[in-house]
Design a protein around this motif. Sequence first.
Motif, mmCIF file in Angstrom:
data_model
loop_
_atom_site.group_PDB
_atom_site.id
_atom_site.type_symbol
_atom_site.label_atom_id
_atom_site.label_comp_id
_atom_site.label_asym_id
_atom_site.label_seq_id
_atom_site.Cartn_x
_atom_site.Cartn_y
_atom_site.Cartn_z
ATOM 1 N N VAL A 204 -55.356 49.749 -11.777
ATOM 2 C CA VAL A 204 -56.492 50.764 -11.707
ATOM 3 C C VAL A 204 -57.393 50.631 -13.106
ATOM 4 C CG1 VAL A 204 -56.941 53.360 -11.941
ATOM 5 C CG2 VAL A 204 -55.044 52.325 -10.529
ATOM 6 N N LEU A 205 -56.765 50.477 -14.255
ATOM 7 C CA LEU A 205 -57.508 50.541 -15.520
ATOM 8 C C LEU A 205 -58.834 49.922 -15.524
ATOM 9 C CD1 LEU A 205 -54.797 50.969 -18.275
ATOM 10 C CD2 LEU A 205 -56.282 52.560 -17.622
ATOM 11 N N PRO A 206 -58.816 48.403 -15.271
ATOM 12 C CA PRO A 206 -60.194 47.781 -15.305
ATOM 13 C C PRO A 206 -61.365 48.438 -14.765
ATOM 14 C CG PRO A 206 -58.375 46.285 -14.746
ATOM 15 C CD PRO A 206 -57.816 47.724 -14.599
ATOM 16 N N ASP A 207 -61.269 49.070 -13.806
ATOM 17 C CA ASP A 207 -62.426 49.708 -13.120
ATOM 18 C C ASP A 207 -62.996 50.968 -14.093
ATOM 19 O OD1 ASP A 207 -62.626 48.328 -11.116
ATOM 20 O OD2 ASP A 207 -61.387 49.424 -9.841
ATOM 21 N N PHE A 208 -62.198 51.375 -15.175
ATOM 22 C CA PHE A 208 -62.483 52.442 -15.912
ATOM 23 C C PHE A 208 -62.636 52.079 -17.692
ATOM 24 C CE2 PHE A 208 -60.820 54.093 -12.125
ATOM 25 C CZ PHE A 208 -61.610 54.988 -11.874
ATOM 26 N N VAL A 209 -62.651 51.055 -17.784
ATOM 27 C CA VAL A 209 -62.837 50.619 -19.240
ATOM 28 C C VAL A 209 -64.088 49.892 -19.491
ATOM 29 C CG1 VAL A 209 -60.391 50.596 -19.794
ATOM 30 C CG2 VAL A 209 -61.523 48.397 -19.116
ATOM 31 N N ILE B 273 -54.020 40.920 -21.765
ATOM 32 C CA ILE B 273 -54.312 41.877 -20.619
ATOM 33 C C ILE B 273 -55.895 41.928 -20.460
ATOM 34 C CG2 ILE B 273 -54.155 44.338 -19.794
ATOM 35 C CD1 ILE B 273 -51.622 44.439 -21.194
ATOM 36 N N GLY B 274 -56.788 41.955 -21.240
ATOM 37 C CA GLY B 274 -58.013 41.880 -21.234
ATOM 38 C C GLY B 274 -58.675 42.847 -21.807
ATOM 39 N N PHE B 275 -57.952 44.061 -22.006
ATOM 40 C CA PHE B 275 -58.392 45.178 -22.727
ATOM 41 C C PHE B 275 -57.480 45.906 -23.451
ATOM 42 C CE2 PHE B 275 -56.887 46.036 -18.353
ATOM 43 C CZ PHE B 275 -56.003 47.094 -18.518
ATOM 44 N N ASN B 276 -57.727 46.947 -24.558
ATOM 45 C CA ASN B 276 -56.704 47.562 -25.321
ATOM 46 C C ASN B 276 -56.468 48.913 -24.727
ATOM 47 O OD1 ASN B 276 -56.629 45.251 -26.959
ATOM 48 N ND2 ASN B 276 -58.548 45.800 -27.992
ATOM 49 N N LEU C 129 -56.553 59.192 -22.310
ATOM 50 C CA LEU C 129 -57.681 58.562 -22.124
ATOM 51 C C LEU C 129 -58.820 59.464 -21.920
ATOM 52 C CD1 LEU C 129 -56.607 55.926 -19.242
ATOM 53 C CD2 LEU C 129 -56.766 55.518 -21.731
ATOM 54 N N PRO C 130 -59.595 59.549 -22.805
ATOM 55 C CA PRO C 130 -60.797 60.310 -22.505
ATOM 56 C C PRO C 130 -61.859 59.810 -21.800
ATOM 57 C CG PRO C 130 -61.095 58.992 -24.661
ATOM 58 C CD PRO C 130 -59.976 58.675 -23.914
ATOM 59 N N LEU C 131 -61.952 60.326 -20.424
ATOM 60 C CA LEU C 131 -62.725 59.980 -19.324
ATOM 61 C C LEU C 131 -63.894 60.650 -19.173
ATOM 62 C CD1 LEU C 131 -59.761 58.825 -16.953
ATOM 63 C CD2 LEU C 131 -61.413 57.234 -18.156
ATOM 64 N N GLY C 132 -63.986 61.976 -19.746
ATOM 65 C CA GLY C 132 -65.121 62.756 -19.446
ATOM 66 C C GLY C 132 -65.581 63.225 -18.049
ATOM 67 N N ASP C 133 -66.619 62.995 -17.466
ATOM 68 C CA ASP C 133 -66.746 63.357 -16.151
ATOM 69 C C ASP C 133 -65.901 62.464 -14.784
ATOM 70 O OD1 ASP C 133 -68.371 61.150 -16.551
ATOM 71 O OD2 ASP C 133 -70.241 62.108 -15.797
ATOM 72 N N ARG C 134 -65.373 61.484 -15.338
ATOM 73 C CA ARG C 134 -64.739 60.489 -14.496
ATOM 74 C C ARG C 134 -63.153 60.540 -14.262
ATOM 75 N NH1 ARG C 134 -65.931 54.444 -15.488
ATOM 76 N NH2 ARG C 134 -65.556 54.252 -12.941
ATOM 77 N N VAL C 135 -62.804 61.987 -14.913
ATOM 78 C CA VAL C 135 -61.401 62.387 -14.579
ATOM 79 C C VAL C 135 -60.929 62.259 -13.212
ATOM 80 C CG1 VAL C 135 -59.863 64.211 -14.849
ATOM 81 C CG2 VAL C 135 -61.068 63.391 -16.911
ATOM 82 N N ASP C 136 -61.563 63.041 -12.521
ATOM 83 C CA ASP C 136 -61.233 63.056 -10.824
ATOM 84 C C ASP C 136 -61.334 61.909 -10.260
ATOM 85 O OD1 ASP C 136 -60.985 65.851 -11.248
ATOM 86 O OD2 ASP C 136 -63.006 66.376 -10.427
ATOM 87 N N GLU C 137 -62.311 60.994 -10.628
ATOM 88 C CA GLU C 137 -62.250 59.641 -9.911
ATOM 89 C C GLU C 137 -61.147 58.701 -10.226
ATOM 90 O OE1 GLU C 137 -65.277 55.638 -10.008
ATOM 91 O OE2 GLU C 137 -65.775 57.439 -11.210
ATOM 92 N N PHE C 138 -60.668 58.732 -11.671
ATOM 93 C CA PHE C 138 -59.647 57.992 -12.209
ATOM 94 C C PHE C 138 -58.269 58.835 -11.404
ATOM 95 C CE2 PHE C 138 -56.163 57.244 -15.437
ATOM 96 C CZ PHE C 138 -56.227 55.940 -15.388
#
Length: 64
Positions: A59-64, A1-4, A15-24
Amino acid sequence: IGFNLPVSQANFVWLPLGDRVDEFTEACATQAVAVRPFSGEGVRISIGEKAALERLLKVLPDFV
């Protein structure tokens, strides 16, 4: 897949996204993927049907 993805012993992953929660959350909504956001912390993603998982993987590749 390219990420874990984090290993989970439940039917969801965190997923601990911090301040990117709303964007995700918005990015997931555009792919018809429902997540449970916790503002400023992360999102809970329940594992369900294969089609939804495939949309999530778009969606995930933009957030890892």
